[in-house]
Design an enzyme around this catalytic site. Structure first.
Site, PDB file in Angstrom:
ATOM      1  N   LYS A 119       0.840  -1.206   0.000  1.00  0.00           N
ATOM      2  CA  LYS A 119       0.000   0.000   0.000  1.00  0.00           C
ATOM      3  C   LYS A 119       0.872   1.253   0.000  1.00  0.00           C
ATOM      4  O   LYS A 119       1.485   1.592   0.996  1.00  0.00           O
ATOM      5  CB  LYS A 119      -0.930   0.050   1.215  1.00  0.00           C
ATOM      6  N   GLY A 146       6.747   4.777   8.419  1.00  0.00           N
ATOM      7  CA  GLY A 146       5.901   5.964   8.526  1.00  0.00           C
ATOM      8  C   GLY A 146       6.083   6.607   9.886  1.00  0.00           C
ATOM      9  O   GLY A 146       7.131   6.440  10.527  1.00  0.00           O
ATOM     10  N   SER A 147       5.051   7.314  10.325  1.00  0.00           N
ATOM     11  CA  SER A 147       5.156   8.050  11.579  1.00  0.00           C
ATOM     12  C   SER A 147       5.106   7.100  12.781  1.00  0.00           C
ATOM     13  O   SER A 147       4.510   6.026  12.718  1.00  0.00           O
ATOM     14  CB  SER A 147       4.015   9.063  11.671  1.00  0.00           C
ATOM     15  N   THR A 148       5.704   7.532  13.868  1.00  0.00           N
ATOM     16  CA  THR A 148       5.685   6.742  15.102  1.00  0.00           C
ATOM     17  C   THR A 148       4.246   6.595  15.606  1.00  0.00           C
ATOM     18  O   THR A 148       3.847   5.525  16.088  1.00  0.00           O
ATOM     19  CB  THR A 148       6.597   7.401  16.157  1.00  0.00           C
ATOM     20  N   GLU A 149       3.459   7.647  15.412  1.00  0.00           N
ATOM     21  CA  GLU A 149       2.052   7.619  15.828  1.00  0.00           C
ATOM     22  C   GLU A 149       1.289   6.488  15.115  1.00  0.00           C
ATOM     23  O   GLU A 149       0.611   5.672  15.760  1.00  0.00           O
ATOM     24  CB  GLU A 149       1.478   8.987  15.445  1.00  0.00           C
ATOM     25  N   GLY A 207       2.712   3.985  13.564  1.00  0.00           N
ATOM     26  CA  GLY A 207       3.410   2.747  13.931  1.00  0.00           C
ATOM     27  C   GLY A 207       2.774   2.083  15.145  1.00  0.00           C
ATOM     28  O   GLY A 207       2.609   0.859  15.196  1.00  0.00           O
ATOM     29  N   GLU A 249       9.735   1.011  10.714  1.00  0.00           N
ATOM     30  CA  GLU A 249      10.783   2.020  10.549  1.00  0.00           C
ATOM     31  C   GLU A 249      10.080   3.364  10.720  1.00  0.00           C
ATOM     32  O   GLU A 249       9.280   3.764   9.870  1.00  0.00           O
ATOM     33  CB  GLU A 249      11.432   1.874   9.167  1.00  0.00           C
ATOM     34  N   CYS A 298      13.423  10.635   7.489  1.00  0.00           N
ATOM     35  CA  CYS A 298      13.295  10.207   8.886  1.00  0.00           C
ATOM     36  C   CYS A 298      14.618  10.310   9.622  1.00  0.00           C
ATOM     37  O   CYS A 298      14.660  10.545  10.817  1.00  0.00           O
ATOM     38  CB  CYS A 298      12.711   8.802   8.966  1.00  0.00           C
ATOM     39  N   GLU A 324       9.382  15.558  15.965  1.00  0.00           N
ATOM     40  CA  GLU A 324       9.849  15.463  14.585  1.00  0.00           C
ATOM     41  C   GLU A 324       9.056  16.444  13.718  1.00  0.00           C
ATOM     42  O   GLU A 324       7.834  16.368  13.654  1.00  0.00           O
ATOM     43  CB  GLU A 324       9.647  14.036  14.069  1.00  0.00           C
TER      44      GLU A 324
END
Ligand code: ADP
Ligand code: MG
Length: 503
Positions: free
Chosen positions: A200, A253-256, A258, A275, A309, A406
């Site tokens: 995706k 993608g973003s930690t959020e 993730g 990652e 990143c 970030e």
């Protein structure tokens, strides 16, 4: 809306691809989404719509996973293909990417905004390289022979060995900052290991993943081995991350998001690699060669408009060289030629989207209100598209939002330190992230003492943002789980089977 402005720079191939209808790839066929919906793709340099992509539904994800499961079946063409032939296929994919290097670079620049010259020599070249590198690993996923000494079965001998097997159907969810490169980093090792995939792409930048999928089909991948479903995070990504037919999820993608993926995968304990974000410290010691450290630290943050990143977004400068470095980086920033990515003379392009423009602008404003000040930049550039000025914030407290969070834009936070041992290491590690770090120094002893104390997955010394297919990349702390690239990535896509035969 007329989206043709600025597209004169596209070559014939890119133009042809842009004007063809965008579909999704399921079981070797290009089809429309069952949702009947499409979404708009913007040129970030102008804000104009240049194409539409299919908005993948849960039903599309189900069909794609079912196709990937069939292609993973014991008797499938893919499972029967020899490792050597799989390697040749990956090699052909790498060759096709290079053959279409200009076209892919133009599509990437149009979709993401990045300078086309950079897209060609970095993004697209590295994408080809990971396929070529992984082609060599298909024949080397070997196990070992074990000598057992089982105490409770005296007299029985065993022949025991380990065998590496593909993990199965993989769901791969990728971001918009390096669209083709992230697709390649995910697909090449998964295919090398014999997995099947539902990919995706990010809703902001689906173009090059779709074109890459066409090239992969042209290389001769059996149907259903790669399926590509475009669409949004909540409607396409979430059903993929939680699908019971998926054995493993790989996310960048973003930690959020993730953390949402972890929850979605927890239900049936899927294997998972992540990652995620970063707020990487880049450290300039008093003895550094400033003729290299200043441009190096500037491009560590401004490369890819700061949407990297691993960006060196927190610059720690030792006291004696602080003033010279800040002035040097501000001058470098002012000298960057801004413009549309498709203009070959552009050095700094627009951000990817209106969303990202709003987000980064918000941080620039926060930087000014938290007692910090600007050494350069701080505003919008031009009056169309998603451009922001390269920005250097100084005098921010370590606890400030702009230092802790970030930003994912061309915004550097520069700070002064004096003592390496007691002060710098503590402050550099004062982050929830641990993706990368940089050191600029000519003193090899100082470098070796500092490297092990930095909690980061990559440490670059007298260089920054250097990537290679052989070098593993990934994060400590909340920057992720697992490593991409290098032989380490193979563990993400292989199971180990122990076989024990008594005789
Ligand atoms: P950004 O916020 O910078 O766009 P994201 O982490 O949201 O970064 O996006 C990375 C990828 O994750 C994109 O492909 C996006 O569509 C996808 N995504 C976003 N939300 C979800 C979700 N809830 N579940 C699965 N995938 C998601
Ligand atoms: Mg998002």
């Amino acid at each position: 809306m007329d989206g043709s402005k600025g597209l004169e720079a596209l070559g014939a191939e890119a133009r042809k691809f842009i004007s063809s209808p965008k579909k999704i790839l399921i079981d070797g066929e290009w089809v429309n989404s069952t949702s009947g919906e499409t979404f708009e793709i913007y040129n970030p340099a102008t804000g104009q719509v240049v194409a539409h992509a299919q908005s993948g539904s849960k039903e599309d994800v189900n069909a794609a996973v079912a196709a990937a499961r069939r292609a993973f079946d014991d008797h499938s063409e893919w499972r029967k293909m020899s490792p050597s032939n799989r390697g040749k296929l990956l090699h052909r994919i790498g060759d096709l990417i290079l053959k279409h290097q200009d076209e892919l670079a133009q599509l990437e620049s149009l979709d993401n905004g990045k300078p086309v010259v950079v897209a060609k020599v970095a993004d697209v070249a590295l994408a080809a390289d990971i396929f070529h590198y992984m082609a060599g690993w298909t024949t080397k996923a070997d196990g070992g022979v074990l000598d057992l000494s089982v105490p409770f079965t005296p007299g029985t001998e065993y022949h025991a060995y380990t065998k590496r097997e593909p993990i199965g159907v993989v769901g791969q969810i990728i971001p918009w900052n390096f669209p083709i490169l992230m697709a390649a980093w995910k697909l090449a090792p998964a295919l090398a290991c014999g997995c099947t995939v539902v990919l995706k792409p990010a809703e902001e930048t689906p173009l090059t993943a779709l074109r890459l999928a066409e090239l992969i089909q042209e290389a001769g991948l059996p149907k259903g081995v790669l399926n590509v479903v475009t669409g949004f995070g909540e409607t396409t990504g979430a059903p993929l991350a939680s699908h019971p037919g998926v054995d493993k999820v790989a996310f960048t993608g973003s930690t959020e998001v993730g953390k949402l993926i972890v929850k979605a995968a927890a239900n049936d304990l899927k294997k998972l690699t992540l990652e995620l974000g970063g707020k990487s410290p880049n450290i300039i010691l008093n003895d550094a060669d400033l003729s290299k450290a200043i441009p190096g630290a500037a491009s560590a943050i401004f490369f890819n408009q700061g949407q990297t990143c691993s960006a060196g977004s927190r610059l720690f400068i030792q006291d004696k060289v602080y003033d010279e470095v800040v002035a040097g980086i501000a001058a470098y920033a002012k000298g960057l030629k801004m413009g549309p990515g498709l203009d070959p003379s552009t050095q700094l392009g627009p951000l990817v989207s209106q969303n990202q423009f709003d987000r980064v602008s918000g941080y620039m404003a926060a930087g000014k209100t938290e007692g910090a000040s600007l050494a350069t930049g701080g505003g919008r550039w031009g009056n169309e598209g998603y451009f922001v000025e390269p920005t250097v914030i100084i005098n921010a407290a370590d606890s400030a939002k702009v230092v802790q969070e970030e930003i994912f834009g061309p915004v550097l936070v520069a700070t002064r330190f004096s003592d390496v041992d007691d002060e710098l290491v503590r402050r550099a590690n004062d982050s929830v992230y641990g993706l990368a770090a940089g050191i600029w120094s000519q003193d090899v002893s100082k470098i070796h003492k500092l490297v092990p104390r930095l909690r980061a997955g990559t440490v670059w010394v007298n260089c920054y943002n250097i990537f290679d297919a052989s070098m593993p990349f990934g994060g400590y702390k909340q920057s992720g789980w697992g490593r991409e690239m290098g032989h380490q990535v193979l563990n993400n896509y292989l199971e180990t089977k122990a076989v024990c035969i008594a005789y």
